[in-house]
Scaffold this motif. Sequence first.
Motif, PDB file in Angstrom:
ATOM      1  N   ILE A  59      53.766  46.077  49.833  1.00 53.54           N
ATOM      2  CA  ILE A  59      53.522  45.800  48.417  1.00 53.54           C
ATOM      3  C   ILE A  59      52.040  45.860  48.062  1.00 53.54           C
ATOM      4  O   ILE A  59      51.670  45.646  46.911  1.00 53.54           O
ATOM      5  CB  ILE A  59      54.112  44.441  47.998  1.00 53.54           C
ATOM      6  N   GLY A  60      51.167  46.154  49.028  1.00 56.22           N
ATOM      7  CA  GLY A  60      49.771  46.431  48.722  1.00 56.22           C
ATOM      8  C   GLY A  60      48.818  45.255  48.716  1.00 56.22           C
ATOM      9  O   GLY A  60      47.656  45.409  48.336  1.00 56.22           O
ATOM     10  N   ILE A  61      49.245  44.075  49.140  1.00 56.85           N
ATOM     11  CA  ILE A  61      48.332  42.929  49.213  1.00 56.85           C
ATOM     12  C   ILE A  61      47.538  43.023  50.511  1.00 56.85           C
ATOM     13  O   ILE A  61      48.116  43.067  51.595  1.00 56.85           O
ATOM     14  CB  ILE A  61      49.107  41.598  49.136  1.00 56.85           C
ATOM     15  N   ILE A  62      46.218  43.066  50.396  1.00 54.12           N
ATOM     16  CA  ILE A  62      45.380  43.280  51.577  1.00 54.12           C
ATOM     17  C   ILE A  62      44.286  42.234  51.761  1.00 54.12           C
ATOM     18  O   ILE A  62      43.658  42.182  52.814  1.00 54.12           O
ATOM     19  CB  ILE A  62      44.724  44.679  51.533  1.00 54.12           C
ATOM     20  N   ARG A  63      44.030  41.393  50.748  1.00 54.57           N
ATOM     21  CA  ARG A  63      42.963  40.394  50.859  1.00 54.57           C
ATOM     22  C   ARG A  63      43.366  39.099  50.175  1.00 54.57           C
ATOM     23  O   ARG A  63      44.236  39.067  49.310  1.00 54.57           O
ATOM     24  CB  ARG A  63      41.653  40.900  50.222  1.00 54.57           C
ATOM     25  N   ILE A  64      42.657  38.036  50.553  1.00 53.22           N
ATOM     26  CA  ILE A  64      42.747  36.744  49.879  1.00 53.22           C
ATOM     27  C   ILE A  64      41.338  36.336  49.488  1.00 53.22           C
ATOM     28  O   ILE A  64      40.431  36.335  50.323  1.00 53.22           O
ATOM     29  CB  ILE A  64      43.368  35.668  50.788  1.00 53.22           C
ATOM     30  N   HIS A  65      41.143  36.030  48.207  1.00 50.56           N
ATOM     31  CA  HIS A  65      39.836  35.594  47.708  1.00 50.56           C
ATOM     32  C   HIS A  65      39.895  34.106  47.392  1.00 50.56           C
ATOM     33  O   HIS A  65      40.763  33.663  46.628  1.00 50.56           O
ATOM     34  CB  HIS A  65      39.444  36.357  46.444  1.00 50.56           C
ATOM     35  N   TRP A  66      38.958  33.336  47.938  1.00 43.49           N
ATOM     36  CA  TRP A  66      38.871  31.899  47.672  1.00 43.49           C
ATOM     37  C   TRP A  66      37.905  31.637  46.529  1.00 43.49           C
ATOM     38  O   TRP A  66      36.808  32.198  46.468  1.00 43.49           O
ATOM     39  CB  TRP A  66      38.373  31.161  48.908  1.00 43.49           C
ATOM     40  N   ALA A  82      44.010  33.065  35.160  1.00 41.50           N
ATOM     41  CA  ALA A  82      43.055  33.816  35.971  1.00 41.50           C
ATOM     42  C   ALA A  82      43.450  33.944  37.438  1.00 41.50           C
ATOM     43  O   ALA A  82      43.169  34.972  38.069  1.00 41.50           O
ATOM     44  CB  ALA A  82      41.677  33.161  35.885  1.00 41.50           C
ATOM     45  N   TYR A  83      44.110  32.917  37.991  1.00 39.14           N
ATOM     46  CA  TYR A  83      44.354  32.887  39.432  1.00 39.14           C
ATOM     47  C   TYR A  83      45.841  32.970  39.760  1.00 39.14           C
ATOM     48  O   TYR A  83      46.700  32.637  38.934  1.00 39.14           O
ATOM     49  CB  TYR A  83      43.778  31.600  40.030  1.00 39.14           C
ATOM     50  N   HIS A  84      46.122  33.372  40.971  1.00 34.20           N
ATOM     51  CA  HIS A  84      47.512  33.401  41.421  1.00 34.20           C
ATOM     52  C   HIS A  84      48.012  32.009  41.778  1.00 34.20           C
ATOM     53  O   HIS A  84      49.167  31.667  41.526  1.00 34.20           O
ATOM     54  CB  HIS A  84      47.662  34.312  42.645  1.00 34.20           C
ATOM     55  N   ALA A  85      47.144  31.216  42.403  1.00 29.12           N
ATOM     56  CA  ALA A  85      47.528  29.870  42.820  1.00 29.12           C
ATOM     57  C   ALA A  85      46.346  28.929  42.651  1.00 29.12           C
ATOM     58  O   ALA A  85      45.186  29.334  42.806  1.00 29.12           O
ATOM     59  CB  ALA A  85      47.997  29.874  44.269  1.00 29.12           C
ATOM     60  N   LEU A  86      46.643  27.666  42.336  1.00 31.09           N
ATOM     61  CA  LEU A  86      45.603  26.666  42.128  1.00 31.09           C
ATOM     62  C   LEU A  86      45.955  25.391  42.874  1.00 31.09           C
ATOM     63  O   LEU A  86      47.132  24.997  42.934  1.00 31.09           O
ATOM     64  CB  LEU A  86      45.424  26.365  40.642  1.00 31.09           C
ATOM     65  N   THR A 100      51.975  39.256  43.551  1.00 33.69           N
ATOM     66  CA  THR A 100      51.824  40.676  43.217  1.00 33.69           C
ATOM     67  C   THR A 100      51.434  40.900  41.759  1.00 33.69           C
ATOM     68  O   THR A 100      51.118  42.030  41.375  1.00 33.69           O
ATOM     69  CB  THR A 100      53.125  41.435  43.495  1.00 33.69           C
ATOM     70  N   THR A 101      51.418  39.846  40.942  1.00 35.51           N
ATOM     71  CA  THR A 101      51.052  39.973  39.534  1.00 35.51           C
ATOM     72  C   THR A 101      49.558  40.219  39.387  1.00 35.51           C
ATOM     73  O   THR A 101      48.751  39.611  40.094  1.00 35.51           O
ATOM     74  CB  THR A 101      51.432  38.694  38.765  1.00 35.51           C
ATOM     75  N   ALA A 102      49.175  41.104  38.485  1.00 36.50           N
ATOM     76  CA  ALA A 102      47.757  41.394  38.264  1.00 36.50           C
ATOM     77  C   ALA A 102      47.057  40.176  37.673  1.00 36.50           C
ATOM     78  O   ALA A 102      47.533  39.577  36.717  1.00 36.50           O
ATOM     79  CB  ALA A 102      47.606  42.583  37.324  1.00 36.50           C
ATOM     80  N   ASN A 110      39.788  43.013  42.022  1.00 35.54           N
ATOM     81  CA  ASN A 110      41.058  42.300  41.940  1.00 35.54           C
ATOM     82  C   ASN A 110      42.203  43.015  42.653  1.00 35.54           C
ATOM     83  O   ASN A 110      43.161  42.381  43.089  1.00 35.54           O
ATOM     84  CB  ASN A 110      41.446  42.093  40.471  1.00 35.54           C
ATOM     85  N   GLY A 111      42.102  44.338  42.761  1.00 37.86           N
ATOM     86  CA  GLY A 111      43.197  45.110  43.335  1.00 37.86           C
ATOM     87  C   GLY A 111      43.526  44.702  44.755  1.00 37.86           C
ATOM     88  O   GLY A 111      42.659  44.666  45.627  1.00 37.86           O
ATOM     89  N   GLY A 112      44.785  44.387  45.003  1.00 40.45           N
ATOM     90  CA  GLY A 112      45.246  44.034  46.340  1.00 40.45           C
ATOM     91  C   GLY A 112      44.810  42.665  46.812  1.00 40.45           C
ATOM     92  O   GLY A 112      45.000  42.328  47.984  1.00 40.45           O
ATOM     93  N   ALA A 113      44.248  41.847  45.932  1.00 41.91           N
ATOM     94  CA  ALA A 113      43.714  40.544  46.337  1.00 41.91           C
ATOM     95  C   ALA A 113      44.437  39.394  45.652  1.00 41.91           C
ATOM     96  O   ALA A 113      44.643  39.406  44.437  1.00 41.91           O
ATOM     97  CB  ALA A 113      42.224  40.467  46.032  1.00 41.91           C
ATOM     98  N   ILE A 114      44.801  38.395  46.443  1.00 42.85           N
ATOM     99  CA  ILE A 114      45.359  37.152  45.913  1.00 42.85           C
ATOM    100  C   ILE A 114      44.205  36.213  45.576  1.00 42.85           C
ATOM    101  O   ILE A 114      43.332  35.975  46.407  1.00 42.85           O
ATOM    102  CB  ILE A 114      46.290  36.486  46.940  1.00 42.85           C
TER     103      ILE A 114
END
Length: 214
Positions: A59-66, A82-86, A100-102, A110-114
Amino acid sequence: MEKRHDSSHECGARAASALRRPGLLGRVHRRHRRTRHPCGPCRGHGRATRQGLPFQHPIGIIRIHWHWTGGGHEPNASDLKAYHALINGEGKIRWPVDPTTARSHTLNANGGAIGLSICAMAGAQERPFVWGKAPITPAQVSVLVRETARLCRTYDIPISRWSTLSHAEIQPTLGVTQKNKWDITVLPGMTATADPIAVGDRLRDLAARELSAL
């Protein structure tokens, strides 16, 4: 079926070995040794097949940004967009959208990053350092690294400086210019900010320990 080359494991191990002290509240060193990625320039998250072709989760997720939100210990309406999770001040995590939501949490990256964010740091100041009225809590850091480990297992993301990193690391590590972002350059127990990659190494070490327990 072709077996994948496990170079990502080596990358994560090398990043973890750079840490100087065990434990969450250990001293983070201001200086660190910058090393070249053993897989060469970063494309995706650095893992490759035996033929050298890039590999990533389907599904193209390749990174996690803190991140930290720069607000209080609870997410506001802007944070939820703004964020996927808080993670709130008590360490409870909320996922307003699917991974997977933009989302727009990191400028031009942002591409491929949670985007995984701590709800904290309202009124904080980088220099001279002031924690502000909503400092990061130990509970938030614990959940941050635990959720990072879970996501790495779910989406086959290696723990490395190139694939699990803070907002403050994006510019020095990935070369994508940001607007003076300093999240996350300080952790509970610290009295001043430190080098973002050194702080990131501390978080990566903690996440790697969580991942090994899964």
